[in-house]
Scaffold this active site. Sequence first.
Site, mmCIF file in Angstrom:
data_model
loop_
_atom_site.group_PDB
_atom_site.id
_atom_site.type_symbol
_atom_site.label_atom_id
_atom_site.label_comp_id
_atom_site.label_asym_id
_atom_site.label_seq_id
_atom_site.Cartn_x
_atom_site.Cartn_y
_atom_site.Cartn_z
ATOM 1 N N LEU A 16 -6.552 1.072 6.899
ATOM 2 C CA LEU A 16 -7.359 -0.155 6.943
ATOM 3 C C LEU A 16 -7.181 -0.996 5.680
ATOM 4 C CD1 LEU A 16 -9.675 -1.773 8.387
ATOM 5 C CD2 LEU A 16 -11.273 -0.349 7.075
ATOM 6 N N ARG A 28 -4.659 -7.018 3.338
ATOM 7 C CA ARG A 28 -4.946 -7.594 2.024
ATOM 8 C C ARG A 28 -5.582 -8.957 2.073
ATOM 9 N NH1 ARG A 28 1.261 -7.472 1.095
ATOM 10 N NH2 ARG A 28 1.046 -7.711 3.357
ATOM 11 N N HIS A 45 -5.905 -11.078 13.265
ATOM 12 C CA HIS A 45 -4.652 -10.417 12.888
ATOM 13 C C HIS A 45 -4.800 -8.896 12.998
ATOM 14 C CE1 HIS A 45 -0.916 -9.571 10.857
ATOM 15 N NE2 HIS A 45 -1.551 -8.882 9.922
ATOM 16 N N ARG A 83 -3.466 -3.818 15.317
ATOM 17 C CA ARG A 83 -4.031 -2.457 15.293
ATOM 18 C C ARG A 83 -4.730 -2.047 16.584
ATOM 19 N NH1 ARG A 83 -1.984 0.240 10.809
ATOM 20 N NH2 ARG A 83 -2.334 -0.960 8.925
HETATM 21 C C1 LIG Z 1 2.314 -0.137 14.020
HETATM 22 C C2 LIG Z 1 2.236 -0.120 12.523
HETATM 23 C C3 LIG Z 1 2.973 0.797 11.814
HETATM 24 C C4 LIG Z 1 2.902 0.825 10.415
HETATM 25 N N1 LIG Z 1 3.635 1.746 9.728
HETATM 26 C C5 LIG Z 1 3.620 1.746 8.385
HETATM 27 C C6 LIG Z 1 4.393 2.671 7.639
HETATM 28 O O1 LIG Z 1 5.090 3.519 8.191
HETATM 29 N N2 LIG Z 1 4.361 2.621 6.290
HETATM 30 C C7 LIG Z 1 3.605 1.681 5.637
HETATM 31 O O2 LIG Z 1 3.635 1.647 4.398
HETATM 32 N N3 LIG Z 1 2.838 0.814 6.307
HETATM 33 C C8 LIG Z 1 2.811 0.815 7.646
HETATM 34 N N4 LIG Z 1 2.045 -0.077 8.327
HETATM 35 C C9 LIG Z 1 1.179 -1.004 7.576
HETATM 36 C C10 LIG Z 1 1.829 -2.411 7.528
HETATM 37 O O3 LIG Z 1 3.059 -2.371 6.865
HETATM 38 C C11 LIG Z 1 0.884 -3.391 6.787
HETATM 39 O O4 LIG Z 1 0.764 -3.003 5.433
HETATM 40 C C12 LIG Z 1 -0.500 -3.450 7.377
HETATM 41 O O5 LIG Z 1 -0.452 -3.452 8.790
HETATM 42 C C13 LIG Z 1 -1.157 -4.739 6.914
HETATM 43 O O6 LIG Z 1 -0.553 -5.787 7.635
HETATM 44 P P1 LIG Z 1 -0.276 -7.189 7.032
HETATM 45 O O7 LIG Z 1 0.508 -7.089 5.769
HETATM 46 O O8 LIG Z 1 0.295 -8.028 8.125
HETATM 47 O O9 LIG Z 1 -1.787 -7.676 6.803
HETATM 48 P P2 LIG Z 1 -2.455 -8.464 5.636
HETATM 49 O O10 LIG Z 1 -2.194 -7.830 4.326
HETATM 50 O O11 LIG Z 1 -3.887 -8.622 6.007
HETATM 51 O O12 LIG Z 1 -1.748 -9.851 5.666
HETATM 52 C C14 LIG Z 1 -2.019 -10.787 6.719
HETATM 53 C C15 LIG Z 1 -0.831 -11.704 6.835
HETATM 54 O O13 LIG Z 1 -0.726 -12.482 5.643
HETATM 55 C C16 LIG Z 1 0.637 -12.680 5.340
HETATM 56 N N5 LIG Z 1 0.931 -12.016 4.058
HETATM 57 C C17 LIG Z 1 0.177 -11.090 3.420
HETATM 58 N N6 LIG Z 1 0.741 -10.738 2.267
HETATM 59 C C18 LIG Z 1 1.880 -11.433 2.178
HETATM 60 C C19 LIG Z 1 2.906 -11.485 1.220
HETATM 61 N N7 LIG Z 1 2.882 -10.739 0.117
HETATM 62 N N8 LIG Z 1 3.932 -12.305 1.424
HETATM 63 C C20 LIG Z 1 3.997 -13.091 2.542
HETATM 64 N N9 LIG Z 1 3.061 -13.079 3.501
HETATM 65 C C21 LIG Z 1 2.009 -12.258 3.323
HETATM 66 C C22 LIG Z 1 1.441 -12.066 6.475
HETATM 67 O O14 LIG Z 1 1.666 -13.048 7.466
HETATM 68 C C23 LIG Z 1 0.506 -11.015 6.991
HETATM 69 O O15 LIG Z 1 0.772 -10.634 8.336
HETATM 70 C C24 LIG Z 1 2.082 -0.111 9.714
HETATM 71 C C25 LIG Z 1 1.318 -1.021 10.455
HETATM 72 C C26 LIG Z 1 1.391 -1.037 11.836
HETATM 73 C C27 LIG Z 1 0.547 -2.027 12.592
#
Ligand SMILES: Cc1cc2nc3c(=O)[nH]c(=O)nc-3n(C[C@H](O)[C@H](O)[C@H](O)COP(=O)(O)OP(=O)(O)OC[C@H]3O[C@@H](n4cnc5c(N)ncnc54)[C@H](O)[C@@H]3O)c2cc1C
Length: 265
Positions: A106, A110, A209, A214
């Site tokens: 969760l 970020r 999102h 999720r």
């Molecule tokens: C099916 C699934 C499998 C996963 N498997 C793994 C795994 O094996 N290992 C692992 O480490 N993690 C894993 N994750 C976690 C995933 O990599 C993300 O860290 C987590 O889902 C948060 O997503 P997010 O970064 O889109 O969301 P948030 O951090 O909430 O960001 C929301 C959106 O803001 C934008 N954003 C945020 N930060 C940035 C940035 N720095 N630069 C540009 N745009 C940005 C993007 O559009 C992003 O989608 C998995 C997630 C899912 C759903």
Amino acid sequence: MPSVPDPKKDTLAVYVLSRPSFGEEIDRFLRDQDIAWRRDQQARPAEELIEFSGRLCYLSFGARQSPRTNEAYIRNLIEKGHDSVLEHAVWTFLLSGISRGFTHQLVRHRVGVSFSQLSQQYHDESDAKFVMPAELGTIPTGAATWSRVLSVALQGYREIVAALRQTKAPSGLSAVEWQRAIHSAARSLLPNATATAIVVTANARALRHFLSVRGDILGDDEMRRVAAALFREVVRDAPAVFSDFVEETLPDRSPVLRRGKEASK
Ligand SMILES: Cc1cc2nc3c(=O)[nH]c(=O)nc-3n(C[C@H](O)[C@H](O)[C@H](O)COP(=O)(O)OP(=O)(O)OC[C@H]3O[C@@H](n4cnc5c(N)ncnc54)[C@H](O)[C@@H]3O)c2cc1C
């Protein structure tokens, strides 16, 4: 070997600590600026807050207001990608009976979310509870293994806390910092199943999102249950924002969230 404690189980509970509101200050603004806004009587506070914020960008009130309903206005914002307006609607949830493994995933979110979680460094986890994965509920041997190993881990935690409390704090370490060090050492034995509680504040854009990435992970029962529980709350408060998601039930009776065309009906 000393007798080991039976691991106590915890179950998911979601409490909504705060919901979006839309107060009377808006009337003052409209009066002060001599602006006429035809409000949709069906819209809820979260939805009105979003609509008003969107309209303010273009001052589309009075003669400039289209006959769209609040729902149509919000759907149009989403379709056009003007999602930042959704960020004004914010909910605060308290999740309890969730596992540390779940919260580790969760808190990877970020943007538009804030967290405050029970600390395993300040809090003594000697009476920790645990969240049993749904898959083990139907397999007695798996559940027995789970309980046995957790019991040993919890007993180990207690023994390490007790042993370190017998020793003198390293010089220069305050009592509080020594407690933190003791809990940190002992918690290295605690597994992902350890129950925790977390306050989560999230805006509607971030929630959309989260629900979309999720809510339908078939191999993650706990994630789907939390996503569905959050969805039920926010769709009640702001159907115009969330009703493109649909909750369905899998053959094992657990929930899954589908979106738009992915939904089976
Ligand atoms: C099916 C699934 C499998 C996963 N498997 C793994 C795994 O094996 N290992 C692992 O480490 N993690 C894993 N994750 C976690 C995933 O990599 C993300 O860290 C987590 O889902 C948060 O997503 P997010 O970064 O889109 O969301 P948030 O951090 O909430 O960001 C929301 C959106 O803001 C934008 N954003 C945020 N930060 C940035 C940035 N720095 N630069 C540009 N745009 C940005 C993007 O559009 C992003 O989608 C998995 C997630 C899912 C759903």
